[in-house]
Design a protein around this motif. Structure first.
Motif, PDB file in Angstrom:
ATOM      1  N   UNK A 145      10.959   7.663  -4.711  1.00 35.55           N
ATOM      2  CA  UNK A 145      10.196   7.389  -3.489  1.00 35.55           C
ATOM      3  C   UNK A 145       9.250   6.220  -3.739  1.00 35.55           C
ATOM      4  N   UNK A 146       8.902   5.561  -2.656  1.00 32.27           N
ATOM      5  CA  UNK A 146       8.052   4.374  -2.713  1.00 32.27           C
ATOM      6  C   UNK A 146       7.331   4.248  -1.388  1.00 32.27           C
ATOM      7  N   UNK A 147       6.098   3.755  -1.410  1.00 33.05           N
ATOM      8  CA  UNK A 147       5.452   3.393  -0.150  1.00 33.05           C
ATOM      9  C   UNK A 147       4.529   2.206  -0.376  1.00 33.05           C
ATOM     10  N   UNK A 148       4.254   1.516   0.684  1.00 33.58           N
ATOM     11  CA  UNK A 148       3.526   0.254   0.593  1.00 33.58           C
ATOM     12  C   UNK A 148       2.054   0.433   0.258  1.00 33.58           C
ATOM     13  N   UNK A 149       1.509   1.651   0.402  1.00 33.81           N
ATOM     14  CA  UNK A 149       0.070   1.861   0.246  1.00 33.81           C
ATOM     15  C   UNK A 149      -0.287   2.624  -1.026  1.00 33.81           C
TER      16      UNK A 149
END
Length: 992
Positions: free
Chosen positions: A414-418
């Motif tokens: 998983x990855x997120x910009x924040x």
């Protein structure tokens, strides 16, 4: 043994033989990918089995008593021909299902009036199988296509007696027989595809590729292990001698669906209302498939491609997520009948799925659902690729061997910009200044690594040798998992705001200052690494046909489990766990219409890789407490922090511990004993009634403990110096894997020299109870088998699940730390812990079936109604209690309510597990209608409506009474996890 005129066993009537075959009666235990055909003929007769689907042919000679048996046959239709010494031949027809036996007899001339003994593809779901002592439910493709069940294997499993829906926060998983939802094992074509990290995930083939789904809810033989719950066994479709193919589409428009329900309390005054949010899914799933002979009678192909386009909105207070799911998936299967004695199967499938989305958020003070402005993006990847090869060799008439090798991957990235700049923020305050509602800009609470995932390699050998009345089966298998896992809080830190009471102790050494009614806790948690887990086993079993009506089963399984730390050192190495299995099956009336059966067995489960990651990796985990006077309007982090209140409290210091110092020398894996007694009766043709009594008891729990005070006091009382007592307490205080409540053996560096000394501590010195879990159930079933017009099954299960631990995971707080939950960490947390467990759904009613009006129109329905789970009252352990370590867990104890301000000795605030009420019943009705026009051959159209009545029932409530400040949380007992709202799906397909 009584002999008949031909020298064989006493013969059944022609009618009873037909019934026995139609309900899949047979002989002996079965493999998880194939079935058997057995029966009676004349001594020395030649018996030939020919597959109508593939042309597979095998001939054997009946034994001296006339008995014969075909082992390890792929599921499908077969013609069985008996050729006598005079050359005369008689033929029967039969269908073999996975994991069951089919009976055919030529021993009575009266049967010659029956042209064929047939088993249809939609026969009984729970057949009277005299060959088996297991509790098994089988769904064929035809049955699944007739029911409005959601197209995933968990929803199919929930139709079986003894299963209940797991906590929705764990995903779509089921609990079998009171075990936690993380204690099942999943197979596809004989390959174990269970996720080894938490047990809550598994690889799946596209649903349209499933030929049969077998559910073993209890009593399974020595061939199966690594499960305390159930066995979910999927067999895929395969090619035949006729080319078949087609395509279909399932469209679920969000415009015809209702929004997910939610409990809304914007004023945070405890007076919620149930509203319909905009949470919906618009989805299209399409399949293209085909299969047939590449070389007639020799080499067969089946392939399927599945595409999905899914758009989803998930509302939450203060915003929503909008996402799209792209999941091109597929399966390819090759079957090569090398000759009549050797067969090779190759399977490859992909279930990779990628979800991408945008998070929208309103202002912190606005607690309405949905809406907001975009603050960042996220991506989640699950699934992977799997490859399976299996060889079957029919070495002689009575000896069969098989070998399987599988390789698979599973992604958890998983990855997120924040995640780099926005810390995790939870505001648990009820009121206060600055305004309540700080959320910040975080998207994912715990951020993993993009390459998180698992690789599995497995092989197994199985054999069967028939010796007269005995069918001996044996085998061995080996599995190796390589887990890449890492986790940290978003922004590398977690801030939790709570209301506080001046003078209260809220963590070890942390006392709320005078006049302070709000504080914030900082938690830092970071871990990661690459870990290896190994499981291996061998088994032997004997199914003994004692006489014409009584079958005895005896099995023994031996397993070993090894777990390696982040540096490759073995910190768990358990050998020789012995699992005896015993059972019987009695043909009570002698005509295969009534079966009495029973079994007893011991079952072990491996140590999951989550234990490697959390206990044997480089984990840093600590808490700090602060006062504050402001909140950053963007990140939600506190500003103007006051001095740190009290010390930093560590759970892990960031170092990879010596593997000899983190695990009990006498550690036993978690295991349980099970006892089942059952009865089935076909009281009129096609109608069967049954009842089963089930008892399961956990014999050894496995969890980590983090309490050293008891060991310290014991050491001082037993001649150890103060420094040595400190060392012993410290060895356990940083969390230590053991069997709670039992005697403990630790390796301790007593003098700081690096030399480890074994220290044996009696269990009672630690102040912890033994792990307990008991499950009692009575299952009643009524079934009508398919007769070309309709079928139905109804079941009612009364069950009771009580103990002080749910098992590998903890539904109370949605903790997925398999094997190292907060249970048993400190003695204070176990006060009042014994009671009704989360999977204690006392009553469950299930009804499903289908009816065909004519060749064109049919309907199907499912109804599941289950009573609610028990409700707990969680609060902070009393500050004046003897276990000051337990205080740091916040709302982790069973002390709660207005009595929390009383002295600990009064004990009025202890609310034992499950004594704070029950969640109401949850009932869901699904219906479908199908139209198969005679004027358009191969076309089928349908309409499926899930949750027809748009029930707003729910599966759990908020169980936290006090979330940090000594006062009641506004959300206590507010409903959560509502049932899925009404959804409409249109289907259209074409087969040729």
């Amino acid at each position: 043994m009584t002999k008949g005129p031909t020298g064989g066993r006493v013969r059944l009537t022609a009618l009873s033989l037909a019934l026995a075959a139609c309900i899949s009666g047979g002989a002996h235990a079965q493999s998880n990918t194939t079935g058997t055909i057995s029966g009676q003929a004349g001594s020395g007769d030649t018996i030939t089995a020919i597959s109508d689907d593939t042309g597979f042919q095998r001939s054997i000679t009946a034994g001296a008593d006339g008995s014969f048996r075909f082992s390890s046959l792929p599921a499908g239709r077969y013609r069985i021909t008996r050729t006598g010494p005079d050359g005369t031949a008689t033929t029967r027809e039969v269908v073999v299902n996975t994991g069951t036996g089919s009976s055919v007899s030529f021993a009575d001339a009266a049967t010659s009036t029956l042209d064929a003994v047939q088993v249809r593809g939609m026969a009984a779901v729970n057949p009277i199988d005299l060959s088996s002592v297991e509790s098994t439910t089988i769904f064929t493709e035809a049955q699944l296509d007739a029911l409005p069940v959601a197209r995933n294997i968990t929803d199919v499993a929930l139709l079986a007696p003894g299963t209940v829906k797991g906590d929705p926060r764990f995903g779509n998983v089921a609990s079998f027989g009171g075990s936690s939802a993380a204690e099942n094992v999943y197979y596809i074509n004989g390959f174990n595809v269970t996720n080894i990290v938490t047990g809550l995930a598994f690889n799946q083939v596209p649903f349209e590729a499933i030929a049969e789904q077998q559910l073993k809810t209890g009593g399974y033989g020595a061939e199966f292990g690594r499960s305390l719950g159930g066995v979910i066994n999927v067999t895929t479709k395969r090619g035949t001698n006729e080319w078949h193919g087609g395509a279909n589409v399932f469209w679920s428009p969000d415009g015809l669906s209702k929004g997910r329900a939610a409990a809304h309390d914007p004023e945070r005054d405890g007076r919620y209302r149930v509203i319909e949010t905009d949470s919906k899914i618009d989805e299209v799933v399409y399949n293209i498939y085909g299969g047939g002979p590449l070389v007639k009678d020799k080499l067969f192909f089946f392939g399927l491609f599945q595409g999905q386009d899914s758009s989803e909105v998930e509302d939450f207070e203060g915003g929503h997520d909008a996402s799209n799911t792209d999941s091109p998936q597929g399966l390819v299967k090759l079957d090569w009948q090398i000759n009549d004695n050797h067969r090779l199967e190759l399977t490859a499938f992909r279930d990779r799925q990628t979800k991408k989305g945008v998070t929208y958020q309103r202002d912190a003070e606005d607690l309405e659902f949905g809406g907001g402005e975009p603050i960042g993006t996220f991506r989640e990847t699950t699934g992977g690729d799997n490859y399976i090869a299996k060889w079957t060799g029919y070495m002689t008439d009575s000896f069969t061997m098989s070998a399987l090798y599988g390789y698979g991957k599973y992604s958890r990235g998983n990855w997120d910009s924040n995640s780099e700049s926005c810390p995790l923020i939870v505001d648990a305050r009820d009121s206060g200044t600055p305004p309540v509602g700080a959320r910040g800009c975080w998207i994912t609470d715990v951020v993993g690594r993009p390459d998180d995932g698992d690789t599995r390699k497995a092989w197994r050998l199985d054999g069967e040798w028939v010796l007269g009345d005995h069918a001996l089966r044996f085998g061995l298998d080996n599995e190796e998992y390589i887990t890449r896992s890492g986790g940290r809080y978003s922004g590398d830190m977690y801030w939790r705001y709570v209301n506080t009471t001046p003078g209260a102790t809220i963590a070890p050494g942390v006392v709320v200052p005078d006049g302070v009614t709000e504080m914030v806790r900082l938690r830092v948690l970071q871990n990661g690494g690459t870990f290896t887990t190994k499981n291996y086993a061998w088994y032997v079993e004997d199914t003994w046909q004692v006489n014409d009506r009584f079958m005895a089963y005896m099995g023994l399984r031996n397993e070993g489990f090894e777990n390696l730390n982040a540096e490759g050192g073995s910190f768990i190495d358990i050998k020789d766990t012995w699992s005896p299995r015993l059972g019987f099956s009695w043909d009570a009336k002698g005509d295969s219409s009534m079966k009495v059966f029973g079994n007893a067995g011991r079952y072990y489960i491996p140590v999951y890789a989550n234990t490697n990651v959390r206990l044997a990796g480089a984990e840093l985990d600590y808490n700090e407490w602060y006062t504050f006077t402001g909140i950053d309007p963007v990140t939600g982090a506190p500003i103007n922090l006051g001095p740190q209140v009290g010390p930093r409290n560590y759970s892990s210091n960031g170092e990879v511990a010596d593997p000899r110092t983190v695990v009990d020398n006498n550690l036993k894996p978690m295991y349980q004993d099970e006892y089942i007694l059952g009865w089935q009766w076909e009281f009129v043709p096609n109608w069967t009634a049954g009842v089963r009594g089930v008892y399961r008891e956990l014999r050894a729990g496995m969890d980590d403990i983090c309490a050293g005070d008891g060991a310290h006091a014991w050491a001082l009382a037993n001649g150890y110096s103060a420094d040595e007592a400190d060392a012993i307490a410290g060895a356990l205080g940083h969390c230590f894997l053991t069997n709670p409540g039992r005697n403990l053996s630790a390796n301790v560096d007593l003098d700081g020299s690096g030399t480890l000394t074994r220290v044996d501590i009696p269990g009672e010195a630690l102040g912890l109870p033994k792990a307990k879990r008991k499950y009692h159930a009575v299952e009643f079933m009524l079934e009508r088998a398919w007769d070309d017009r309709w079928f139905m099954q109804a079941s009612y299960t009364w069950s009771k699940s009580r103990g002080n631990t749910e098992g590998y995971v903890k539904s109370d707080i949605a903790q997925t730390d398999a094997g190292i939950t907060q249970d048993f960490d400190f003695p204070g947390l176990m006060d009042g812990a014994y009671g009704a467990l989360p999977n204690d759904r006392r009553h469950a009613i299930k009804l499903f079936g289908a009816y065909r009006f004519n060749p064109e129109w049919s309907i199907g329905g499912t109804l599941i109604s289950q009573s609610g789970r028990p409700v707990n009252c969680f609060g902070i352990y009393p500050g004046d209690g003897p276990d000051q370590e337990a205080v740091q867990y916040g709302a982790g104890s069973f002390y709660c309510g207005e009595g929390v301000n009383l002295p600990y000795s009064v004990d009025d605030s202890l609310k034992p597990r499950g004594t704070s009420g029950r969640v109401p019943w949850a009932t869901v009705l699904d219906l479908r209608v199908d139209y198969t026009p005679t004027w358009a051959k191969g076309v089928k159209m349908g309409l499926i409506v899930e949750n027809v009545l748009n029930s707003k029932d729910y599966y759990r409530v908020v169980e936290t009474w006090d979330d940090g400040g000594g006062t009641k949380s506004y959300a206590y007992k507010h409903p959560r996890s509502f049932v899925d709202p009404r959804a409409v799906t249109f289907t259209v397909g074409y087969d040729f």
